[in-house]
Design an enzyme around this catalytic site. Structure first.
Site, PDB file in Angstrom:
ATOM      1  N   ARG A  40      28.960  20.583  28.686  1.00 12.39           N
ATOM      2  CA  ARG A  40      30.327  20.417  27.807  1.00 12.39           C
ATOM      3  C   ARG A  40      30.811  21.732  27.360  1.00 12.39           C
ATOM      4  NH1 ARG A  40      30.676  19.827  22.443  1.00 12.39           N
ATOM      5  NH2 ARG A  40      32.534  18.419  22.636  1.00 12.39           N
ATOM      6  N   LEU A  41      31.963  21.923  27.244  1.00 10.49           N
ATOM      7  CA  LEU A  41      32.873  22.919  26.669  1.00 10.49           C
ATOM      8  C   LEU A  41      33.922  22.441  25.540  1.00 10.49           C
ATOM      9  CD1 LEU A  41      32.891  26.255  26.759  1.00 10.49           C
ATOM     10  CD2 LEU A  41      34.534  25.887  28.796  1.00 10.49           C
ATOM     11  N   ASP A  42      33.786  22.801  24.649  1.00  9.10           N
ATOM     12  CA  ASP A  42      34.612  22.491  23.383  1.00  9.10           C
ATOM     13  C   ASP A  42      36.227  22.432  24.002  1.00  9.10           C
ATOM     14  OD1 ASP A  42      32.630  21.857  21.786  1.00  9.10           O
ATOM     15  OD2 ASP A  42      32.700  23.888  20.507  1.00  9.10           O
ATOM     16  N   TYR A  43      36.679  21.264  23.254  1.00  7.20           N
ATOM     17  CA  TYR A  43      38.271  21.116  23.668  1.00  7.20           C
ATOM     18  C   TYR A  43      39.024  22.399  23.427  1.00  7.20           C
ATOM     19  CZ  TYR A  43      42.899  18.997  23.034  1.00  7.20           C
ATOM     20  OH  TYR A  43      44.333  18.657  22.956  1.00  7.20           O
TER      21      TYR A  43
END
Length: 216
Positions: A40-43
């Site tokens: 994942r990659l933060d918002y």
């Protein structure tokens, strides 16, 4: 093995294909069935993501146990000091324990960088600076917590590379199919061999002299 894609995730986009709160997601940019993000990659972070339909490869790339290094460009508040860089390289203490030693260096603003929308808030009285930070862990918001721990809050965060794969000139929102490099081939799920029909051999007859006929 399924196809593999690299994607430049824009700022304020969820690193998933659905969101119950109506925020922008990967589905707004990628219309390829049966692929999923490997990690994942933060918002509020930008940059490189890898997507694939190969579940084993997806797990191997994203799992910290395999120590696949991820490189980030980090804009911080203030002029990053040599002491702070040395602390990051040594490892810093966070609430969930110490980090592993990182590779950190002060850099100029990357020349290939795109404008962020919306832009980082400019404050004339407070300068900003950039560093390149390479880690192999995957804790929640780890890079932001690391720079804050050494006194330099993160203003902008871009993941520039995962292992040997980089953004390769992709603009925000663009993606490209990639060829699996040697570094990733060891993670790929092996193809199952085609099943073969098994034909049972007939039982061999017992050899020996023929039985004698009894006399009447």
């Amino acid at each position: 093995m399924s196809d593999i894609f690299i994607f430049n995730k824009p700022f304020q986009v969820m690193s998933q294909f659905t969101d119950s709160d109506g925020r922008a997601t990967l589905a707004d940019y990628i219309r390829i069935p049966a692929i999923y993000p490997a990690g994942r990659l933060d918002y509020d972070s930008e940059g490189l993501m890898i997507l694939t339909g190969d579940g084993e490869l997806q797990h191997q790339i994203s799992h910290p146990r395999h120590k696949l290094k991820k490189t980030y460009w980090v804009q911080v508040e203030g002029e990053i000091s040599a002491h702070a860089i040395a602390q990051l390289c040594k490892g810093v203490m966070l609430k969930d324990g110490p980090t592993l030693p990182a590779s950190a260096t002060a850099i100029d603003e990357p020349g290939s960088l795109w404008p962020r929308d919306p832009p980082v808030r400019f404050r004339a009285a407070i300068p900003t600076s950039w560093l390149s930070l390479q880690i192999s862990e995957g804790r929640n918001r780890q890079v932001r917590r690391m720079t804050a721990a050494v006194g330099f809050p993160t203003l902008r965060l871009i993941r520039a590379a995962i292992g040997d794969w980089s953004l390769c000139g992709l603009a925000p929102g663009e993606y490209r199919k990639i060829t699996l490099g040697e570094e990733f081939k060891r993670y790929a799920s092996p193809k199952k061999p085609a099943s073969r029909a098994f034909k049972r051999k007939p039982k061999s007859k017992t050899l020996g002299p023929k039985p004698r006929k009894r006399s009447p």
